[in-house]
Design a protein around this motif. Structure first.
Motif, PDB file in Angstrom:
ATOM      1  N   ARG A 152      19.530   8.920  55.431  1.00  0.00           N
ATOM      2  CA  ARG A 152      19.828   7.964  54.368  1.00  0.00           C
ATOM      3  C   ARG A 152      19.366   6.550  54.705  1.00  0.00           C
ATOM      4  NH1 ARG A 152      23.118   9.556  50.444  1.00  0.00           N
ATOM      5  NH2 ARG A 152      23.760   7.409  50.042  1.00  0.00           N
ATOM      6  N   LEU A 153      18.798   6.365  55.919  1.00  0.00           N
ATOM      7  CA  LEU A 153      18.374   5.022  56.313  1.00  0.00           C
ATOM      8  C   LEU A 153      17.172   4.569  55.495  1.00  0.00           C
ATOM      9  CD1 LEU A 153      19.006   2.779  58.419  1.00  0.00           C
ATOM     10  CD2 LEU A 153      17.189   3.785  59.820  1.00  0.00           C
ATOM     11  N   GLY A 154      16.142   5.396  55.450  1.00  0.00           N
ATOM     12  CA  GLY A 154      14.964   5.097  54.655  1.00  0.00           C
ATOM     13  C   GLY A 154      14.374   3.725  54.947  1.00  0.00           C
ATOM     14  N   MET A 155      14.085   2.986  53.869  1.00  0.00           N
ATOM     15  CA  MET A 155      13.482   1.665  53.976  1.00  0.00           C
ATOM     16  C   MET A 155      14.507   0.540  53.879  1.00  0.00           C
ATOM     17  SD  MET A 155      10.153   2.315  51.513  1.00  0.00           S
ATOM     18  CE  MET A 155       9.508   0.656  51.759  1.00  0.00           C
ATOM     19  N   ARG A 156      15.768   0.857  53.980  1.00  0.00           N
ATOM     20  CA  ARG A 156      16.784  -0.185  53.823  1.00  0.00           C
ATOM     21  C   ARG A 156      16.659  -1.290  54.881  1.00  0.00           C
ATOM     22  NH1 ARG A 156      19.842   4.517  52.120  1.00  0.00           N
ATOM     23  NH2 ARG A 156      20.364   4.289  49.902  1.00  0.00           N
ATOM     24  N   PRO A 247      14.734   6.564  50.271  1.00  0.00           N
ATOM     25  CA  PRO A 247      15.901   5.680  50.152  1.00  0.00           C
ATOM     26  C   PRO A 247      15.548   4.261  50.587  1.00  0.00           C
ATOM     27  CG  PRO A 247      16.533   7.755  51.180  1.00  0.00           C
ATOM     28  CD  PRO A 247      15.034   7.776  51.059  1.00  0.00           C
ATOM     29  N   GLY A 248      15.942   3.294  49.812  1.00  0.00           N
ATOM     30  CA  GLY A 248      15.632   1.908  50.118  1.00  0.00           C
ATOM     31  C   GLY A 248      14.363   1.398  49.457  1.00  0.00           C
ATOM     32  N   LEU A 249      13.591   2.291  48.802  1.00  0.00           N
ATOM     33  CA  LEU A 249      12.373   1.838  48.125  1.00  0.00           C
ATOM     34  C   LEU A 249      12.719   0.863  47.003  1.00  0.00           C
ATOM     35  CD1 LEU A 249       9.330   1.974  47.461  1.00  0.00           C
ATOM     36  CD2 LEU A 249       9.828   4.019  46.077  1.00  0.00           C
ATOM     37  N   VAL A 250      13.736   1.194  46.214  1.00  0.00           N
ATOM     38  CA  VAL A 250      14.136   0.307  45.120  1.00  0.00           C
ATOM     39  C   VAL A 250      14.562  -1.048  45.665  1.00  0.00           C
ATOM     40  CG1 VAL A 250      15.803  -0.042  43.268  1.00  0.00           C
ATOM     41  CG2 VAL A 250      14.775   2.209  43.611  1.00  0.00           C
ATOM     42  N   ALA A 251      15.352  -1.042  46.741  1.00  0.00           N
ATOM     43  CA  ALA A 251      15.810  -2.303  47.318  1.00  0.00           C
ATOM     44  C   ALA A 251      14.637  -3.134  47.818  1.00  0.00           C
ATOM     45  CB  ALA A 251      16.781  -2.022  48.470  1.00  0.00           C
ATOM     46  N   THR A 252      13.657  -2.498  48.442  1.00  0.00           N
ATOM     47  CA  THR A 252      12.508  -3.230  48.977  1.00  0.00           C
ATOM     48  C   THR A 252      11.710  -3.890  47.865  1.00  0.00           C
ATOM     49  OG1 THR A 252      12.375  -1.672  50.833  1.00  0.00           O
ATOM     50  CG2 THR A 252      10.426  -3.015  50.381  1.00  0.00           C
ATOM     51  N   VAL A 253      11.427  -3.140  46.804  1.00  0.00           N
ATOM     52  CA  VAL A 253      10.642  -3.701  45.705  1.00  0.00           C
ATOM     53  C   VAL A 253      11.435  -4.780  44.983  1.00  0.00           C
ATOM     54  CG1 VAL A 253       9.395  -3.179  43.588  1.00  0.00           C
ATOM     55  CG2 VAL A 253       9.376  -1.539  45.449  1.00  0.00           C
ATOM     56  N   CYS A 254      12.750  -4.591  44.846  1.00  0.00           N
ATOM     57  CA  CYS A 254      13.575  -5.597  44.172  1.00  0.00           C
ATOM     58  C   CYS A 254      13.645  -6.886  44.979  1.00  0.00           C
ATOM     59  CB  CYS A 254      14.969  -5.052  43.901  1.00  0.00           C
ATOM     60  SG  CYS A 254      15.020  -3.818  42.571  1.00  0.00           S
ATOM     61  N   VAL A 255      13.617  -6.793  46.313  1.00  0.00           N
ATOM     62  CA  VAL A 255      13.569  -8.014  47.125  1.00  0.00           C
ATOM     63  C   VAL A 255      12.268  -8.758  46.869  1.00  0.00           C
ATOM     64  CG1 VAL A 255      13.382  -8.889  49.481  1.00  0.00           C
ATOM     65  CG2 VAL A 255      15.145  -7.226  48.920  1.00  0.00           C
ATOM     66  N   LEU A 256      11.145  -8.036  46.800  1.00  0.00           N
ATOM     67  CA  LEU A 256       9.869  -8.696  46.528  1.00  0.00           C
ATOM     68  C   LEU A 256       9.873  -9.351  45.149  1.00  0.00           C
ATOM     69  CD1 LEU A 256       7.326  -6.064  47.945  1.00  0.00           C
ATOM     70  CD2 LEU A 256       7.935  -8.273  48.940  1.00  0.00           C
ATOM     71  N   LEU A 257      10.367  -8.626  44.151  1.00  0.00           N
ATOM     72  CA  LEU A 257      10.406  -9.176  42.796  1.00  0.00           C
ATOM     73  C   LEU A 257      11.389 -10.340  42.689  1.00  0.00           C
ATOM     74  CD1 LEU A 257      10.322  -6.040  40.472  1.00  0.00           C
ATOM     75  CD2 LEU A 257       8.752  -7.958  40.384  1.00  0.00           C
ATOM     76  N   GLY A 258      12.587 -10.140  43.212  1.00  0.00           N
ATOM     77  CA  GLY A 258      13.618 -11.163  43.078  1.00  0.00           C
ATOM     78  C   GLY A 258      13.303 -12.432  43.843  1.00  0.00           C
ATOM     79  N   SER A 259      12.748 -12.293  45.051  1.00  0.00           N
ATOM     80  CA  SER A 259      12.425 -13.488  45.833  1.00  0.00           C
ATOM     81  C   SER A 259      11.296 -14.277  45.185  1.00  0.00           C
ATOM     82  CB  SER A 259      12.057 -13.097  47.261  1.00  0.00           C
ATOM     83  OG  SER A 259      10.928 -12.243  47.291  1.00  0.00           O
ATOM     84  N   THR A 260      10.322 -13.575  44.618  1.00  0.00           N
ATOM     85  CA  THR A 260       9.231 -14.275  43.938  1.00  0.00           C
ATOM     86  C   THR A 260       9.740 -14.949  42.667  1.00  0.00           C
ATOM     87  OG1 THR A 260       7.762 -12.552  44.768  1.00  0.00           O
ATOM     88  CG2 THR A 260       6.854 -14.049  43.144  1.00  0.00           C
ATOM     89  N   ALA A 261      10.679 -14.288  41.967  1.00  0.00           N
ATOM     90  CA  ALA A 261      11.284 -14.917  40.793  1.00  0.00           C
ATOM     91  C   ALA A 261      12.043 -16.178  41.200  1.00  0.00           C
ATOM     92  CB  ALA A 261      12.213 -13.936  40.094  1.00  0.00           C
ATOM     93  N   TYR A 262      12.772 -16.106  42.307  1.00  0.00           N
ATOM     94  CA  TYR A 262      13.502 -17.298  42.755  1.00  0.00           C
ATOM     95  C   TYR A 262      12.531 -18.413  43.144  1.00  0.00           C
ATOM     96  CZ  TYR A 262      16.268 -20.540  45.428  1.00  0.00           C
ATOM     97  OH  TYR A 262      16.846 -21.700  45.879  1.00  0.00           O
ATOM     98  N   ASP A 263      11.388 -18.066  43.690  1.00  0.00           N
ATOM     99  CA  ASP A 263      10.392 -19.079  44.021  1.00  0.00           C
ATOM    100  C   ASP A 263       9.969 -19.853  42.781  1.00  0.00           C
ATOM    101  OD1 ASP A 263       8.629 -20.560  45.540  1.00  0.00           O
ATOM    102  OD2 ASP A 263       7.061 -19.042  45.532  1.00  0.00           O
TER     103      ASP A 263
END
Length: 427
Positions: A152-156, A247-263
């Motif tokens: 369950r660790l995956g890309m988290r 597992p963790g793929l969604v979290a990884t992509v959301c970090v990229l999207l969300g951090s760029t949005a915050y920028d």
């Protein structure tokens, strides 16, 4: 990201009147592009056409041998280690002034932003350059090394590492200081070497944030490896389709999207005022803003996945089934925010590395209108590619009578992402 002397239009539009078209037409054009794409796919694309890691034309045998040759891989690993040593020496011994020390530019621009075009053109290059792999190979092996990774660790861990780096870049009080960069790199090195000592080298493949970042972008590279191990030339969307629902793929992509949005958010007058007047202080407020942006992106995607499941029935991986379609969207935002930064600050960093203090800032390569067109084009193109990738996956997973209906939540989500991204560009 502005770790150096601010440049006009470094990675954003100066004001709304710089746009080559009025904002209304920018929004209307983006919506029309998505709607026409969705309608055309629903009418003309009824069978899945992407074959993932079973696709591609094998490159010549001489290229296969050269790409897999140990001397070449050792040379690339040595190059990555030498570049890392160069940065560390400048962080330890170099001047405190970022205008005279190339280390901050090497990390924030040449490395972080430069991985984008390198991975798109050549594939997952950081896997070959990663100096932590070289260090791990030199360390004595523990008897317990090589334990299997928890399923369950995956890309988290990679998602957490990317969030930590984007915090350093966007929310920390001194993102370009030697102390901040040294602290981050030291912590990053210690954590990943310790985990690799326990789980073996495959830890880096799943958990290193920069390998995850490079590998996700490389899914859209024209070069890749088929399931049989051969190096091939293929359509980028075939490569994107090969993204496993880890597992963790969604979290990884959301970090990229969300951090760029915050920028984009942090450059708006309203947010600047919030940072200046918040009783929590600038760093705490910026941190909350970054986390909130990532959480909002993730929440919207999870709601979309839930709605898709209600409309189309249960899926084996309800969250991960369509997560690959967010990768081109993240790429579009990254290009929109960072492309100009790379071609303006990148040369300054190289000039500083050659020993020239205070090099003059490079002029932006495009006019304000050209930069706006590039940014809007990147965002819209990324979303259109996301619509195509999601549609092909939907007609594969869903019964024919539910394939189009099942995509409606995801299509609505992409409209929200598109309009939000363009809204940040014109704010």
């Amino acid at each position: 990201m502005r770790p150096f002397t601010p440049l006009p239009l470094a990675h954003g539009v100066g004001s709304t009147h710089d746009l080559p078209v009025p904002p209304f037409y920018a929004f209307a054009g983006a919506f029309a592009a998505l709607f026409v794409s969705f309608l055309g796919l629903g009418l003309l694309w009824s069978v899945s056409r992407f074959r993932g890691d079973r696709s591609g034309r094998a490159l010549p045998a001489c290229v296969q041998r050269a790409a897999s040759a140990r001397p070449l891989r050792a040379a690339l690993r040595g190059l990555g280690s030498a570049a890392c040593l160069f940065v560390v020496l400048h962080l330890v011994l170099g001047p405190d002034d970022p205008a005279r020390n190339p280390a901050a530019g090497a990390v924030h621009v040449l490395f972080w932003v430069g991985l984008l075009p390198a991975s798109l053109l050549l594939g997952p290059v950081w896997r070959l350059l990663n100096p932590l792999r070289a260090l791990h190979a030199l360390l004595p092996r523990r008897p317990a090394a090589g334990r299997p990774l928890p399923p369950r660790l995956g890309m988290r861990p990679a998602a957490a590492g990317l969030l930590a780096f984007t915090w350093l870049e966007l929310a920390s009080p001194h993102p370009a200081s030697r102390a901040s960069l040294l602290a981050f790199l030291t912590l990053h090195t210690v954590v990943h070497l310790a985990c690799a000592a326990r789980y073996g080298e495959r830890w880096f493949t799943h958990a290193d944030p920069f390998e995850a970042y490079s590998t996700l972008l490389a899914r859209l590279s024209p070069f890749g490896r088929r399931a049989d191990g051969l190096l091939v030339l293929r359509h980028p969307l075939h490569g994107l389709d090969s993204t496993p629902p880890t597992p963790g793929l969604v979290a990884t992509v959301c970090v990229l999207l969300g951090s760029t949005a915050y920028d984009g958010i942090r450059d708006t007058p309203a947010w600047i005022t919030t940072l200046q007047t918040s009783p929590l202080g600038r760093t705490a407020t910026a941190t909350l803003g970054l986390v909130a942006a990532v959480a909002l992106v993730a929440t919207l995607y999870c709601l979309c996945a839930g709605a898709t499941r209600l409309l189309s029935g249960p899926l084996a991986h309800p969250l991960g089934a369509f997560a690959h379609s967010l990768v081109p969207i993240a790429l579009g935002y990254l290009v929109a925010h960072y492309a100009t930064l790379l071609v303006t600050e990148g040369p300054r960093t190289v000039i500083m590395a050659l020993g020239v203090d205070h090099p003059p800032p490079a002029a932006p390569p495009l006019s304000p209108g050209g930069i706006a067109a590039l940014q809007i084009g990147a965002v819209v193109t990324g979303h259109v590619l996301g619509v195509v990738a999601a549609h092909d996956r939907a007609v594969r997973l869903f019964p024919p009578h539910r394939a189009v209906v099942g995509q409606l939540p995801l299509f609505a989500l992409m409209i929200v992402y598109t309009l939000g991204g363009i809204g940040l560009l014109v704010a």
